[in-house]
Design a protein around this motif. Structure first.
Motif, PDB file in Angstrom:
ATOM      1  N   SER A   7      37.302  43.499  42.876  1.00 43.14           N
ATOM      2  CA  SER A   7      38.087  42.436  42.240  1.00 43.14           C
ATOM      3  C   SER A   7      38.567  41.392  43.245  1.00 43.14           C
ATOM      4  O   SER A   7      39.030  41.722  44.336  1.00 43.14           O
ATOM      5  N   ARG A   8      38.445  40.136  42.839  1.00 41.58           N
ATOM      6  CA  ARG A   8      39.039  39.021  43.573  1.00 41.58           C
ATOM      7  C   ARG A   8      40.285  38.569  42.815  1.00 41.58           C
ATOM      8  O   ARG A   8      40.378  38.742  41.599  1.00 41.58           O
ATOM      9  N   TYR A   9      41.225  37.943  43.536  1.00 42.68           N
ATOM     10  CA  TYR A   9      42.491  37.540  42.918  1.00 42.68           C
ATOM     11  C   TYR A   9      42.722  36.041  43.043  1.00 42.68           C
ATOM     12  O   TYR A   9      42.509  35.447  44.105  1.00 42.68           O
ATOM     13  N   ILE A  10      43.166  35.461  41.923  1.00 39.64           N
ATOM     14  CA  ILE A  10      43.606  34.066  41.895  1.00 39.64           C
ATOM     15  C   ILE A  10      45.025  34.050  41.339  1.00 39.64           C
ATOM     16  O   ILE A  10      45.299  34.639  40.289  1.00 39.64           O
ATOM     17  N   PHE A  11      45.918  33.384  42.060  1.00 42.42           N
ATOM     18  CA  PHE A  11      47.297  33.206  41.609  1.00 42.42           C
ATOM     19  C   PHE A  11      47.512  31.722  41.338  1.00 42.42           C
ATOM     20  O   PHE A  11      47.069  30.870  42.112  1.00 42.42           O
ATOM     21  N   ILE A  12      48.180  31.420  40.241  1.00 46.15           N
ATOM     22  CA  ILE A  12      48.377  30.032  39.813  1.00 46.15           C
ATOM     23  C   ILE A  12      49.862  29.776  39.596  1.00 46.15           C
ATOM     24  O   ILE A  12      50.554  30.586  38.963  1.00 46.15           O
ATOM     25  N   SER A  13      50.357  28.646  40.117  1.00 40.03           N
ATOM     26  CA  SER A  13      51.790  28.378  40.000  1.00 40.03           C
ATOM     27  C   SER A  13      52.065  26.878  40.068  1.00 40.03           C
ATOM     28  O   SER A  13      51.300  26.118  40.667  1.00 40.03           O
ATOM     29  N   SER A  63      44.726  49.960  33.928  1.00 44.28           N
ATOM     30  CA  SER A  63      43.349  50.109  33.451  1.00 44.28           C
ATOM     31  C   SER A  63      42.726  48.777  33.026  1.00 44.28           C
ATOM     32  O   SER A  63      41.496  48.652  32.987  1.00 44.28           O
ATOM     33  N   LYS A  64      43.551  47.772  32.721  1.00 41.90           N
ATOM     34  CA  LYS A  64      43.002  46.478  32.329  1.00 41.90           C
ATOM     35  C   LYS A  64      42.264  45.790  33.469  1.00 41.90           C
ATOM     36  O   LYS A  64      41.466  44.875  33.246  1.00 41.90           O
ATOM     37  N   THR A  65      42.540  46.226  34.690  1.00 43.56           N
ATOM     38  CA  THR A  65      41.906  45.603  35.852  1.00 43.56           C
ATOM     39  C   THR A  65      40.608  46.300  36.251  1.00 43.56           C
ATOM     40  O   THR A  65      39.906  45.825  37.143  1.00 43.56           O
ATOM     41  N   GLU A  66      40.287  47.403  35.594  1.00 41.26           N
ATOM     42  CA  GLU A  66      39.132  48.203  35.989  1.00 41.26           C
ATOM     43  C   GLU A  66      37.827  47.431  35.820  1.00 41.26           C
ATOM     44  O   GLU A  66      37.580  46.810  34.794  1.00 41.26           O
ATOM     45  N   ASP A  67      36.987  47.461  36.864  1.00 43.31           N
ATOM     46  CA  ASP A  67      35.659  46.848  36.834  1.00 43.31           C
ATOM     47  C   ASP A  67      35.700  45.357  36.533  1.00 43.31           C
ATOM     48  O   ASP A  67      34.797  44.813  35.884  1.00 43.31           O
ATOM     49  N   LYS A  68      36.733  44.671  37.014  1.00 43.28           N
ATOM     50  CA  LYS A  68      36.828  43.224  36.821  1.00 43.28           C
ATOM     51  C   LYS A  68      36.432  42.500  38.108  1.00 43.28           C
ATOM     52  O   LYS A  68      36.892  42.839  39.198  1.00 43.28           O
ATOM     53  N   LEU A  69      35.588  41.496  37.961  1.00 41.75           N
ATOM     54  CA  LEU A  69      35.156  40.706  39.111  1.00 41.75           C
ATOM     55  C   LEU A  69      36.273  39.805  39.614  1.00 41.75           C
ATOM     56  O   LEU A  69      36.422  39.603  40.824  1.00 41.75           O
ATOM     57  N   CYS A  70      37.066  39.267  38.692  1.00 40.10           N
ATOM     58  CA  CYS A  70      38.129  38.344  39.080  1.00 40.10           C
ATOM     59  C   CYS A  70      39.343  38.555  38.195  1.00 40.10           C
ATOM     60  O   CYS A  70      39.231  38.703  36.972  1.00 40.10           O
TER      61      CYS A  70
END
Length: 304
Positions: A198-204, A144-151
């Motif tokens: 939602s768009r996704y960014i992964f950082i490593s 649910s934390k991801t709901e309606d998130k742009l990024c």
């Protein structure tokens, strides 16, 4: 009583609608932070907005400006066409302190304001973006934390590990990047199927952290410059500190600069093929080879 008022407002559901919200839906979208700045009389600082633009293209992605151009278009598309993701995700690699998190923090400042960066750094939730170092927060059943998130951003990402969370969520991650409808579930609540923008960014800081399959069309692997990273010898510790203070305090931290940068994003040409024009280079090839090496090693052990 309100219940007997024939003029009372009734809604079938509540959701984020960027445009043309149906009359029976309660629109939760009240504009991004940067949208409301002009209404408050803020004058866009186009000169510093251009500096922020150039920082991404020519400094953060100094070794490959084409990647910087793609990232800028990717961010621009997010605000020009928020409802329609590109079906590609950013995977940003670099040494500790190189600034790879700056992209997401800048997006956060545009959507939720400069104070949102402090929330991002504490892995807490903002209205339109969410960042976490826990894969399950984004891809588990209770999402649910991801709901309606742009990024959405996954820090310390390791998607190439064939065990643990990486293995468990491998297919879920791929689906999340391209599927437009998702099931949203809270504990002890009914499942809701919702449209996802939602768009996704992964950082490593791991250069072999992605499992790249043959025919992949989702991942854009951006290699950030390490000039201003913690271990870089190119600049002194004080010079690096001054540089990042100028980026966050003098540019991202100023509403006028954010508005100027936003104006540039809205003018950006985003008419490209997002999948076929991905500027993947040596880092992408390295992760592809890692996948093939595992495949070859597996068949070698079969002795066939």
């Amino acid at each position: 009583m309100w219940i007997n008022d024939i003029d009372r407002k009734q809604y079938y559901d509540a959701m984020v609608c960027f445009k043309n919200c149906p009359p029976n839906i309660l629109n939760l979208f009240d504009g991004f932070y940067v949208d409301n700045l002009e209404k408050q009389g803020v004058i866009p600082d186009m000169e510093n907005g251009q500096k922020l633009y150039d920082f991404i293209k020519n400094i953060l992605f100094r070794e490959n400006p084409k990647q910087g151009e793609y990232v800028l278009k990717w961010i621009s598309q997010m605000f020009q066409q928020p409802k329609n993701p590109t079906n590609t995700c950013l995977f940003l690699y670099g040494d500790k302190g190189c600034g790879k998190s700056t992209i997401f923090q800048l997006i956060s400042a545009l959507t939720d304001g400069g104070d949102s960066i402090r929330a991002v750094n504490k892995n807490t939730e903002n209205k339109y973006v969410y960042s976490t170092a826990k894969m399950r927060d984004l891809f588990d059943k209770f999402n649910s934390k991801t709901e309606d998130k742009l990024c959405l951003c996954l820090e310390e990402a390791e998607l190439g590990n064939k065990s643990g969370d990486s293995k468990q969520y491998a297919q879920t991650i791929k689906d999340a990047i391209t599927n437009r409808f998702v099931n949203v579930e809270k504990k002890y609540k009914d499942i809701k199927t919702k449209y996802s923008f939602s768009r996704y960014i992964f950082i490593s800081n791991m250069d072999t952290a992605v499992h790249i399959e043959d025919g992949d069309r989702r991942f854009v692997l951006g290699e950030c410059s390490n000039d201003y990273s913690q271990n870089s010898k190119k600049y002194t510790k004080q010079e690096k500190l001054d540089f990042w203070n100028s980026i966050y305090n003098d540019l991202i931290g100023k509403d006028a600069t954010l508005l100027g940068f936003y104006k540039l994003l809205l003018e950006e040409d985003i008419n490209i093929n997002w999948e076929h024009e991905r500027p993947n280079g040596k880092l992408y090839e390295k992760n592809q080879r890692k996948n093939k090496d595992i495949f070859i090693k597996y068949f070698t052990t079969l002795n066939i």
